[in-house]
Every structure is written in structure tokens, then in C-alpha cells.
Design an enzyme around this catalytic site. Structure first.
Site, PDB file in Angstrom:
ATOM      1  N   SER A  82       0.871  -1.177   0.000  1.00 12.00           N
ATOM      2  CA  SER A  82       0.000   0.000   0.000  1.00 12.00           C
ATOM      3  C   SER A  82       0.912   1.231   0.000  1.00 12.00           C
ATOM      4  O   SER A  82       2.124   1.100  -0.038  1.00 12.00           O
ATOM      5  CB  SER A  82      -0.931  -0.014   1.192  1.00 12.00           C
ATOM      6  OG  SER A  82      -0.188  -0.131   2.362  1.00 12.00           O
ATOM      7  N   LEU A  83       0.319   2.401   0.037  1.00 15.42           N
ATOM      8  CA  LEU A  83       1.131   3.615  -0.117  1.00 15.42           C
ATOM      9  C   LEU A  83       1.061   4.509   1.107  1.00 15.42           C
ATOM     10  O   LEU A  83       0.014   4.611   1.746  1.00 15.42           O
ATOM     11  CB  LEU A  83       0.623   4.420  -1.313  1.00 15.42           C
ATOM     12  CG  LEU A  83       0.880   3.857  -2.697  1.00 15.42           C
ATOM     13  CD1 LEU A  83       0.116   4.664  -3.736  1.00 15.42           C
ATOM     14  CD2 LEU A  83       2.367   3.876  -3.015  1.00 15.42           C
ATOM     15  N   LYS A 116      -4.342   8.872  -8.902  1.00 17.80           N
ATOM     16  CA  LYS A 116      -4.565   7.719  -8.034  1.00 17.80           C
ATOM     17  C   LYS A 116      -6.015   7.272  -8.231  1.00 17.80           C
ATOM     18  O   LYS A 116      -6.954   7.924  -7.785  1.00 17.80           O
ATOM     19  CB  LYS A 116      -4.319   8.089  -6.575  1.00 17.80           C
ATOM     20  CG  LYS A 116      -4.405   6.900  -5.642  1.00 17.80           C
ATOM     21  CD  LYS A 116      -3.905   7.265  -4.255  1.00 17.80           C
ATOM     22  CE  LYS A 116      -3.767   6.042  -3.356  1.00 17.80           C
ATOM     23  NZ  LYS A 116      -5.013   5.336  -3.134  1.00 17.80           N
ATOM     24  N   GLU A 174      -5.369  -0.972 -11.712  1.00 13.81           N
ATOM     25  CA  GLU A 174      -6.612  -0.739 -10.991  1.00 13.81           C
ATOM     26  C   GLU A 174      -7.795  -0.985 -11.931  1.00 13.81           C
ATOM     27  O   GLU A 174      -7.853  -0.399 -13.016  1.00 13.81           O
ATOM     28  CB  GLU A 174      -6.606   0.722 -10.509  1.00 13.81           C
ATOM     29  CG  GLU A 174      -7.513   1.009  -9.367  1.00 13.81           C
ATOM     30  CD  GLU A 174      -6.859   0.805  -8.002  1.00 13.81           C
ATOM     31  OE1 GLU A 174      -5.717   0.264  -7.929  1.00 13.81           O
ATOM     32  OE2 GLU A 174      -7.493   1.159  -7.005  1.00 13.81           O
ATOM     33  N   LYS A 291       5.965   8.597  -8.064  1.00  8.44           N
ATOM     34  CA  LYS A 291       6.894   7.464  -7.984  1.00  8.44           C
ATOM     35  C   LYS A 291       8.278   7.876  -8.457  1.00  8.44           C
ATOM     36  O   LYS A 291       8.397   8.685  -9.376  1.00  8.44           O
ATOM     37  CB  LYS A 291       6.414   6.316  -8.881  1.00  8.44           C
ATOM     38  CG  LYS A 291       5.056   5.783  -8.537  1.00  8.44           C
ATOM     39  CD  LYS A 291       4.601   4.717  -9.546  1.00  8.44           C
ATOM     40  CE  LYS A 291       3.169   4.330  -9.228  1.00  8.44           C
ATOM     41  NZ  LYS A 291       2.539   3.534 -10.282  1.00  8.44           N
ATOM     42  N   LYS A 315      -2.976  12.922  -1.332  1.00 14.57           N
ATOM     43  CA  LYS A 315      -4.445  12.845  -1.269  1.00 14.57           C
ATOM     44  C   LYS A 315      -5.067  14.215  -1.408  1.00 14.57           C
ATOM     45  O   LYS A 315      -4.657  15.150  -0.712  1.00 14.57           O
ATOM     46  CB  LYS A 315      -4.858  12.259   0.078  1.00 14.57           C
ATOM     47  CG  LYS A 315      -4.501  10.799   0.224  1.00 14.57           C
ATOM     48  CD  LYS A 315      -5.634   9.938  -0.272  1.00 14.57           C
ATOM     49  CE  LYS A 315      -5.560   8.578   0.396  1.00 14.57           C
ATOM     50  NZ  LYS A 315      -6.746   7.815   0.236  1.00 14.57           N
ATOM     51  N   CYS A 409     -41.681  11.314  19.307  1.00 12.59           N
ATOM     52  CA  CYS A 409     -41.204  10.395  18.264  1.00 12.59           C
ATOM     53  C   CYS A 409     -42.056  10.551  17.004  1.00 12.59           C
ATOM     54  O   CYS A 409     -43.285  10.472  17.075  1.00 12.59           O
ATOM     55  CB  CYS A 409     -41.273   8.964  18.775  1.00 12.59           C
ATOM     56  SG  CYS A 409     -40.905   7.746  17.507  1.00 12.59           S
ATOM     57  N   CYS A 427     -36.327   8.025  21.616  1.00 12.59           N
ATOM     58  CA  CYS A 427     -37.760   7.794  21.767  1.00 12.59           C
ATOM     59  C   CYS A 427     -37.943   7.019  23.069  1.00 12.59           C
ATOM     60  O   CYS A 427     -37.269   6.011  23.292  1.00 12.59           O
ATOM     61  CB  CYS A 427     -38.254   6.977  20.574  1.00 12.59           C
ATOM     62  SG  CYS A 427     -39.841   6.206  20.845  1.00 12.59           S
TER      63      CYS A 427
HETATM   64  S1  IVH Z   1       1.267   2.143  -7.488  1.00 10.28           S
HETATM   65  C1  IVH Z   1       3.462   0.163  -4.020  1.00 10.28           C
HETATM   66  N1  IVH Z   1      -0.198   3.712  -8.927  1.00 10.28           N
HETATM   67  O1  IVH Z   1      -3.525   2.817  -4.502  1.00 10.28           O
HETATM   68  C2  IVH Z   1       2.098   0.522  -4.348  1.00 10.28           C
HETATM   69  N2  IVH Z   1      -1.224   2.582  -7.106  1.00 10.28           N
HETATM   70  O2  IVH Z   1      -2.828   3.114  -1.670  1.00 10.28           O
HETATM   71  C3  IVH Z   1       1.917   0.340  -5.797  1.00 10.28           C
HETATM   72  N3  IVH Z   1      -3.614   3.019  -6.874  1.00 10.28           N
HETATM   73  O3  IVH Z   1      -3.161  -0.569  -3.740  1.00 10.28           O
HETATM   74  C4  IVH Z   1       0.766   1.040  -6.256  1.00 10.28           C
HETATM   75  N4  IVH Z   1      -3.787   4.375  -8.589  1.00 10.28           N
HETATM   76  O4  IVH Z   1      -4.700   0.038  -5.624  1.00 10.28           O
HETATM   77  C5  IVH Z   1      -0.160   2.887  -7.876  1.00 10.28           C
HETATM   78  N5  IVH Z   1      -1.375   5.116 -10.324  1.00 10.28           N
HETATM   79  C6  IVH Z   1      -1.352   4.286  -9.276  1.00 10.28           C
HETATM   80  C7  IVH Z   1      -2.489   4.000  -8.512  1.00 10.28           C
HETATM   81  C8  IVH Z   1      -2.388   3.141  -7.427  1.00 10.28           C
HETATM   82  C9  IVH Z   1      -4.437   3.781  -7.597  1.00 10.28           C
HETATM   83  C10 IVH Z   1      -4.020   2.252  -5.672  1.00 10.28           C
HETATM   84  C11 IVH Z   1      -3.551   0.830  -5.643  1.00 10.28           C
HETATM   85  C12 IVH Z   1      -2.838   0.644  -4.343  1.00 10.28           C
HETATM   86  C13 IVH Z   1      -3.335   1.788  -3.562  1.00 10.28           C
HETATM   87  C14 IVH Z   1      -2.319   2.193  -2.546  1.00 10.28           C
END
Ligand code: IVH
Length: 675
Positions: A82-83, A116, A174, A291, A315, A409, A427
Site C-alpha cells: 500500500s502507499l 490515483k 486498478e 513514484k 491525497k 417520536c 424515543c
Molecule cells: S502504485 C506500491 N499507482 O492505490 C504501491 N497505485 O494506496 C503500488 N492506486 O493498492 C501502487 N492508482 O490500488 C499505484 N497510479 C497508481 C495507482 C495506485 C491507484 C491504488 C492501488 C494501491 C493503492 C495504494
């Protein structure tokens, strides 16, 4: 099958794959739907006549296959991470700086910026260009094989275009539903009388969970591919940009909004642009993913606690819009709690039309000084219920009227009361006296984690209550076939099915039964703890506050609520009536006094790396421990994972034993528990 026919099959397959690509990936169809259908039907006919012509990855497989009994589990060769998130440019710049420090470079780090996507992460495996496996993320280490469902997604090639495909690779991305498709799908569903999808994200997730891929095939899913899981045999890309370019050349759909940025000062521009475009993208995003472009640098940076150091999510703030408050209605819940709900002029916020928003309680209404007719700010974040964030006071019309707390009520007209220190107004009628409470109570009683009565939906409950066939939960078990058959939309078959379901649910467990009673503050976990502690319903009903508070996770508020519940004769009568109606459960097993952790309450906190929390919990329970969610004097041991916060502090304050994840692993190993 002769050579001519074979050649025709090859031609049809290739043509169909090409047109699918033009339509679903490039959004540039070259032929009309009817022409496509003609080619498709021709291929289908040949495959029916010559089953040997039907390959697994034929375009005809897109319509779905026979339902599966269950999904096969797949272990990810490399975990699906996850991120980390941030919400400010400053935090983002600090992250870039940290990358530089770790890489020991003062050269600018090339970054990719991508939307995202708010959908469902999947991993696709291609062997020599053929789609051979598709997996969900699952817990990151193990997902489920949803290949049959994924094959129904037109944008996902079953066979890659072009050449130079590696022996085996995993493409990650995704799957989502676009906003137009979502709207159109729901309109059609409503027109047919089917239930609409709740929102695009949920719709995508639900569609991929279908065991019957023919159902998935009816859902307008699509996909963006965003990273390479791994590749072997013939492809070793150097950068994220190269990965995405190659993906597109092979017919994999990639996002057109990806940009390479060489200079951190451009990050803000990208984010501003993305935020501006957000409403026009046609799909939901909840931010951007930044990235490190160089894959070697990514490897050097590595990951911590299931999050890569080489990527971060930015976000966007929750989405907001304004609307007009048309009315405030008061809903009455199972415990009598009266909740104000704002009815709004329909407003489009972040991809959905909002017509209602929760107002939580009257204090919130007062805080906002809400008037009917007010122009209000609506905020929506992801999946959560929209909220009224604020009132635009200088837009208040002259005839706006203040929202008044109801005194009675709206459903049964009993007085509404509010205990001195409570925010919630309730109530005052007992559950059996107020149809709203009764309906909600019954809904809870039959719900999946309670008595789990299949096929007893809201509409039916409504009828049973209105027709006075049911005045409390025990009455459900006295329903007769004759009384049911008289109800609207209830045939003999459905009546029999319902009676059979009720019969099945008579045999339950004590935790389910306690949960089903719908005692305020008693959720599923507390019900389990209570059953384990008291063993019988009689003992629970007689327990005093002190006894109740001895149960893990039961504090003074919960204890009081349980005691007050059983203090009412109606509730005692209900329990008796249910038992008389034949509701039974097996005796709760006495705790094995020999079990190594018998009588101990454990608490897990922070994130664990070796197993997820529910697994750790189950293993502890198997050793006789009780596992609680919060630390108190009753806690024997706290297991602290990484990033443990306030629970760890509390444990230290109370002088409770704290162990690490490794020590927990050792404990399991000592007790011969294989991980
Ligand atoms: S890269 C190491 N790129 O976000 C994580 N993730 O919060 C690799 N997601 O589980 C994910 N758009 O489902 C990446 N352009 C994008 C993304 C993306 C949506 C989702 C993905 C991941 C989640 C992480």
C-alpha cells in the site's frame, strides 16, 4: 476442421481482439457495434460446431463462464503494497528530499506523477503474451484468482499485441467503473427493477467478487495498468516510464495523465492541473501517486512496513459543494436513538448526486445553527456518508426557519428524552411500542452476524410489523404459513422458504444470540466476550455491574447499558419467549484451564508484519487468551507492532508487560503453532 476454416478462426480472433482494443483501450472504435457483433457471432458459431477451435483466450470467452464454487487462493510472488500518504506540497517535498538522502545523491530525482485511481487493485500474469492469471490484492501476500471475471473486462487483453513479450510477467493496475458507465448501468438496473450499485468503487469490487463471471460480464469494468509487479525471461526495463510505454505498445491500457517530472518545483503544477481536471476525468480519483522513475533507485529505496519508500500518495482534500437544505427528517433507530438527516436539493459532489446528509445529532444541528432553506456546504470523502460541513450564513433567505428538535417520536408519538450527559436523544417508548424501533430491532435480529435469517428483508419486516403479525422478535418463530401467504408478494414457495430459514436460525450460538438482542453498546465482539465470560444467558442476565466490568473490553458505560437492558421485564420476557420458541445454542465450552494463556487478556497494537491482526488474534484465542481492543488494568500482555501509539503508552503507564512481534512469533513457535 480444414485449413481454410482454421485461417478464418485466426482471422476472426485477431480482428475481434483488434477492435476490442480500439474500442476499450483507445476509445477509437473503427467499426459499428453491429459489425463487431457479426464477427463475434461467426466465431461463436464455428466454436460451437468445432469445440477444438475454442481456445481459452478466445474473444468469445468475454461473455463469462460457468460459476465457480470458490476462488482459488494465490500467493503473490512479491507482496502488493500500500502507499504512504501526504496531503501537503511541503510533506511531498520532504519525501523527495528523504529519497535523495537515502540514495546519497544531490542530483534531482526523476519522478512520475499519476492519478490515483479509486478502484480495485489487481495483478495480471502474462505468459508469453497470454493472460494466464489474475489476482486480487487480498491481504497483500495472498489474493484470489479472479481470472474468469477479469477475462470479461474488454479493456484487458487476453493476448498482448506486438512482440518482445517476456516469458512471464505480472502487470499491476486498478480495475474501476467510469462515471458515465456507472450512471448508465444504474439507470438500466433501476428500469429493470434491480438494485443499483452503491458507488463506482463498490460496484467494481462487488463485480470482481462474483463467482459467476457471467454476472461480471454485465458490469462496465475497465482498467488502468500502472506498474510492473515483476518480469522474467526477456524484459528488464529501467524506468517506470519505459514500463508504461511498453505496456501501451502491448495493448495494455495506461493512464494518459502520467507525467515525468525532473524537477520538484513542477510537482505543485501537476497537482493543481490534476485537481482542476478531476471533475472532467470521467472516473474517480482520490489524489495522485508520485513514484521514483528509475527502477534501480526504487530497488535501492526498498520498502518499510508494507509501504514502498519509492512512492507516495498525495491525497486531495475531501470534495465539497453547496446545496440547499430542504427538510430535516428524524430517523428512529433500533435503540430509539433519534438521528436528524438533512434532505438536500440534489447536488453533484465528487462524482455522485447527493440528496441526503447525516447531521449526527441535535448538538450538531445547533452548532450549525441550521435553518430550513439555508445554503449549506456538503462534504464528501471517499465512501463515507456526505456531511453538512457548514452553513453559508449570509445566503440565508428571510423566510428560513430554524430546525427544532422534535419533542415526540415521529413514528410512535412517545416523548423524546435525552439523558443528561448523552448527546443522543431517544424515543422513550419501549421497543415493542414503537414500530420504528421494532423494525430496526428486527432487522438487526435477523442480520447476518445475529440469527442470520435468510430472505427476511426490509420490505417484509415492514409488512410484518404493519400487519401486526410480529410485535417482538419471538413472534417471528410463531409465524404460520397461512398468515405469511396472505402478505403482498408472498407466494407459497417464498413462505415455505422463509419458514425453513427461521427453522434453521433457531439453532444458533450464545454469542450470536446475545448480539441479536440488540443491547446498546454490545457489538459482535463484546457479545462474544460476554458469552465466553458468563457461559449462560441466565448468568449474563443476573450479572451486576462489577461482574460485567470484569469482562475484557467492557467498561462502565457498556456494563451499565447491559444491566439496564436486562432490568426491563419486557427484555427478560423476550429472552424467555425466544427460548420457549425453540431458539437454542450449544453449551459454551468452558475455557481450557490447561491452555497456556487461559484467563489472560491480550491486546494487539501497531502494525504486524508476519501476519494480519485477525490471524494473530485467532492464534492467541487458540492458546486460551481473550483478545481485547483496548488496554486496561485487566490486560495481561500488549503486543506492540511498528508504529504502536497510544495503547503502548497506556500499557507503559499501567506497567503492563509489552512484547514485540518477534516475541509473539516465538511464543507461537514454542506452542507448536505453524505460521
Ligand atoms: S502504485 C506500491 N499507482 O492505490 C504501491 N497505485 O494506496 C503500488 N492506486 O493498492 C501502487 N492508482 O490500488 C499505484 N497510479 C497508481 C495507482 C495506485 C491507484 C491504488 C492501488 C494501491 C493503492 C495504494
Amino acid at each position: 476442421m480444414d485449413d481454410d476454416l482454421r485461417a478464418r478462426v485466426d482471422f476472426l480472433r485477431e480482428a475481434l481482439a483488434y477492435h476490442q482494443y480500439q474500442y476499450h483501450v483507445l476509445d477509437r472504435p473503427e467499426i459499428a457495434d453491429a459489425e463487431y457483433d457479426k464477427l463475434f457471432d461467426e466465431l461463436l458459431q464455428i466454436e460451437i460446431e468445432y469445440p477444438e477451435a475454442a481456445g481459452e483466450n478466445s474473444p468469445t470467452a468475454r461473455v463469462g463462464a460457468a460459476p465457480l464454487a470458490e476462488f482459488e487462493k494465490v500467493r503473490h510472488r512479491r507482496p502488493m503494497l500500500s502507499l504512504d500518504k501526504c496531503t501537503t506540497i511541503e510533506a511531498l517535498e520532504q519525501w523527495v528530499e528523504r529519497c535523495g538522502t537515502r540514495l546519497a545523491t544531490d542530483q534531482p530525482i526523476a519522478l512520475t506523477c499519476e492519478p490515483k485511481i479509486d478502484g480495485v487493485a489487481v495483478a495480471l500474469q502474462y505468459r508469453r503474451g497470454q493472460l494466464v492469471l489474475a489476482a486480487t490484492r487480498g491481504d497483500g501476500d495472498e489474493g484470489e484468482n479472479i481470472l474468469a471475471n477479469v477475462k470479461t473486462v474488454g479493456a484487458i487483453p487476453m493476448q498482448l499485441l506486438g512482440s518482445g513479450h517476456p516469458e512471464l510477467m505480472e502487470v499491476r493496475g486498478e480495475i474501476y467503473i467510469g462515471l458515465e458507465d456507472f450512471k448508465a448501468f444504474n439507470e438500466r438496473a433501476l428500469a429493470r427493477g434491480d438494485r443499483p450499485l452503491v458507488n463506482p468503487r463498490n460496484g467494481a469490487a462487488g463485480s470482481l467478487r462474483q463467482l459467476d463471471s457471467r454476472v461480471t460480464a454485465t458490469r462496465p469494468l475497465t482498467m488502468f495498468c500502472y506498474s510492473l509487479g515483476w518480469a522474467e525471461g526477456g524484459w528488464a526495463p529501467q524506468t517506470q516510464v519505459e514500463v508504461l510505454e511498453r505496456f501501451s505498445s502491448w495493448g495494455l491500457r495506461t493512464n494518459p495523465m502520467v507525467e515525468l517530472i525532473q524537477d520538484t518545483t513542477k510537482l505543485g503544477q501537476y497537482l493543481a492541473k490534476l485537481s482542476d481536471q478531476r471533475q472532467h476525468l470521467g472516473y474517480e480519483i482520490d489524489g495522485a501517486v508520485i513514484k521514483v522513475n528509475d527502477l534501480n533507485q526504487q530497488r535501492l529505496l526498498g520498502s518499510v512496513t508494507r509501504k514502498p519508500r519509492w512512492a507516495i500518495a498525495f491525497k486531495f482534500p475531501a470534495e465539497e459543494a453547496t446545496s440547499v437544505l430542504e427538510e430535516v427528517v428524524f430517523q428512529v433507530g433500533r435503540t430509539g436513538a433519534v438521528t436528524p438527516v438533512a434532505r438536500l436539493q440534489p447536488t453533484f459532489v465528487g462524482g455522485v448526486t447527493v440528496t441526503q446528509a447525516t447531521l449526527h445529532n441535535m448538538d450538531e444541528v445547533k452548532r450549525l445553527d441550521l435553518h430550513i432553506g439555508d445554503r449549506v456546504w456538503i462534504r464528501r470523502a471517499g465512501d463515507v456518508i456526505p456531511q453538512v460541513a457548514n452553513v453559508i450564513l449570509n445566503a440565508r433567505p428571510d423566510d428560513a426557519t430554524p430546525v427544532r428538535a422534535p419533542t415526540h417520536c415521529p413514528v410512535c408519538s412517545a416523548k423524546i428524552v435525552r439523558a443528561n450527559d448523552e448527546v443522543v436523544a431517544r424515543c422513550s417508548a419501549s421497543r415493542d411500542q414503537c414500530p420504528a424501533q421494532l423494525k430496526e430491532g428486527l432487522r438487526h435480529f435477523v442480520s447476518r452476524l445475529a440469527l442470520d435469517v435468510e430472505g427476511l428483508g426490509d420490505k417484509l419486516i415492514e409488512q410484518l410489523v404493519t400487519e401486526k403479525l410480529v410485535t417482538n422478535a419471538a413472534d417471528l418463530f410463531t409465524l404460520s404459513r397461512a398468515s405469511l401467504v396472505g402478505l403482498e408478494r408472498m407466494g407459497e414457495k417464498s413462505a415455505d422458504n422463509l419458514l425453513a430459514a427461521l427453522e434453521r436460525s433457531r439453532k444458533t450460538t450464545l454469542p450470536r444470540f446475545v448480539y441479536a438482542l440488540g443491547i446498546r453498546e454490545v457489538g459482535e465482539a463484546t457479545a462474544l466476550a460476554l458469552a465466553r465470560h458468563f457461559f449462560t444467558i441466565e448468568a449474563l442476565m443476573e450479572a451486576n455491574l462489577e461482574h460485567l466490568e470484569a469482562v475484557p473490553d467492557v467498561g462502565p458505560v457498556v456494563a451499565l447499558s447491559i444491566q439496564q437492558f436486562f432490568a426491563l421485564d419486557d427484555h427478560k420476557d423476550l429472552v424467555r419467549a425466544l427460548q420457549e420458541a425453540g431458539v437454542t445454542w450449544p453449551e459454551v465450552e468452558r475455557e481450557d484451564a490447561q491452555a497456556p494463556l487461559a484467563g489472560e487478556t491480550w491486546v494487539l497494537t501497531g502494525s504486524l508484519e508476519r501476519f494480519n491482526r485477525s490471524k494473530a488474534k485467532a492464534l492467541l484465542v487458540s492458546l486460551g487468551a481473550q483478545v481485547a481492543g483496548s488496554v486496561s488494568k485487566k490486560t495481561a500482555v500488549v503486543v506492540a507492532g511498528t508504529d504502536a501509539g497510544s495503547k503502548l503508552v497506556k500499557a507503559q503507564e499501567l506497567g503492563i508487560r509489552v512484547i514485540s512481534e518477534q516475541q509473539l512469533v516465538n511464543l507461537f513457535e514454542e506452542n507448536n503453532i505453524a505460521l
